[in-house]
Write an enzyme that holds these catalytic residues in place. Sequence first.
Site, PDB file in Angstrom:
ATOM      1  N   HIS A  37       0.828  -1.207   0.000  1.00  0.00           N
ATOM      2  CA  HIS A  37       0.000   0.000   0.000  1.00  0.00           C
ATOM      3  C   HIS A  37       0.867   1.264   0.000  1.00  0.00           C
ATOM      4  O   HIS A  37       0.647   2.173  -0.810  1.00  0.00           O
ATOM      5  CB  HIS A  37      -0.900  -0.058   1.244  1.00  0.00           C
ATOM      6  CG  HIS A  37      -1.738   1.150   1.515  1.00  0.00           C
ATOM      7  ND1 HIS A  37      -3.101   1.171   1.346  1.00  0.00           N
ATOM      8  CD2 HIS A  37      -1.419   2.393   1.980  1.00  0.00           C
ATOM      9  CE1 HIS A  37      -3.575   2.358   1.669  1.00  0.00           C
ATOM     10  NE2 HIS A  37      -2.582   3.127   2.074  1.00  0.00           N
ATOM     11  N   GLU A  38       1.842   1.307   0.883  1.00  0.00           N
ATOM     12  CA  GLU A  38       2.673   2.518   0.978  1.00  0.00           C
ATOM     13  C   GLU A  38       3.506   2.711  -0.289  1.00  0.00           C
ATOM     14  O   GLU A  38       3.717   3.844  -0.731  1.00  0.00           O
ATOM     15  CB  GLU A  38       3.574   2.468   2.221  1.00  0.00           C
ATOM     16  CG  GLU A  38       2.836   2.393   3.560  1.00  0.00           C
ATOM     17  CD  GLU A  38       1.844   3.525   3.788  1.00  0.00           C
ATOM     18  OE1 GLU A  38       1.964   4.581   3.127  1.00  0.00           O
ATOM     19  OE2 GLU A  38       0.942   3.356   4.621  1.00  0.00           O
ATOM     20  N   HIS A  51       1.427   4.519  -2.761  1.00  0.00           N
ATOM     21  CA  HIS A  51       1.510   5.987  -2.595  1.00  0.00           C
ATOM     22  C   HIS A  51       2.824   6.508  -3.180  1.00  0.00           C
ATOM     23  O   HIS A  51       2.855   7.533  -3.857  1.00  0.00           O
ATOM     24  CB  HIS A  51       1.462   6.374  -1.112  1.00  0.00           C
ATOM     25  CG  HIS A  51       0.126   6.244  -0.453  1.00  0.00           C
ATOM     26  ND1 HIS A  51      -1.028   6.765  -0.977  1.00  0.00           N
ATOM     27  CD2 HIS A  51      -0.229   5.663   0.733  1.00  0.00           C
ATOM     28  CE1 HIS A  51      -2.042   6.520  -0.146  1.00  0.00           C
ATOM     29  NE2 HIS A  51      -1.582   5.850   0.892  1.00  0.00           N
TER      30      HIS A  51
HETATM   31 ZN   LIG Z   1      -2.540   5.071   2.493  1.00  0.00          ZN
END
Ligand SMILES: [Zn+2]
Length: 309
Positions: free
Chosen positions: A225-226, A229
């Site tokens: 997830h990170e 980003h």
């Molecule tokens: Zn996030």
Amino acid sequence: MSNRSSIRVAARVAFALALALVGAPTATAIPLAAPHTEDCQAPVSDAARGGYKHDAHVAPSVDPLTGWRATDEGQDFAAAAPSTVTIPVAVHVINEGPSADEGNVPQSLIDAQMRVLNDAYSGKTGGAATPFAFTLLSVSRTTNVDWYNMGYGSFEEREAKAALRVGGPDTLNIYTANLGGNLLGWATFPSSYAQHPDLDGVVVLWSSLPRGGAEPYDEGDTATHEVGHWLGLYHTFQGGCNKWGDYITDTPAERYPAFGCPVGSDTCTKQAGVDPIENFMDYSDDACMWAFTAGQSVRMDESWNAFRA
Ligand SMILES: [Zn+2]
Ligand SMILES: [Ca+2]
Ligand SMILES: [Ca+2]
Ligand SMILES: [Ca+2]
């Protein structure tokens, strides 16, 4: 309060002020100049899921990926072929002592995390095959109790990254630590690199690594997830049910983050599709998230070319 902690608090305040100044909207209207921006509206914790908190990164009102909306609307999606961009990964293990439960994560967990990233970004887990593959460049190990408990946007974060970070915009620096505020992790966006190269990278709770123990978030998808980003993606629930949402047309709009695994949830009934709870950019349990979409793959590819290649 000891002298040392008052000095540290003062330093924190100074750093927060500096970030606030850097982050102030400018004539170019990109309010997300600073890599750390919090959304006060989003629910960011779920006591029933171990009390862990997700990052609250939000999209700026003007998309830093210039021209993306035009590309996203009504065009055929085509990212570069799978595994054509291999990203070197520098892992920085920050611990409070030599044992595994002091955050000194063994190499086996780092290797497992690399496999999770490669499986997720190659489409092996069931989603779109993105252009990205990951190879381990280096592992550093540092014992520092202050850095180990670093908070989001803290003086300790800046200090640790200044000391440890390696490479340029195309090197992924992953820091593992205990973190403050029960956070699972956070990241910087690709458009922030030019102004804040020293802060670039991804920070994760060490126990979020595969079998690290932070159930139900210990299958390595906090890093997945990170890194999303870090490659220019926003949350699937960004903007709620509004038209632009997360700037990705093939992720159905979602009013709120999903926690647990609410299969079939439909929080934007006027917009087509059920909530993309299986998407790596939601807040679902690691066991529930397994996909990026073709649109996300194209956006990550374009973000790479614009800011990191
Ligand atoms: Zn996030
Ligand atoms: Ca969307
Ligand atoms: Ca819907
Ligand atoms: Ca998963």
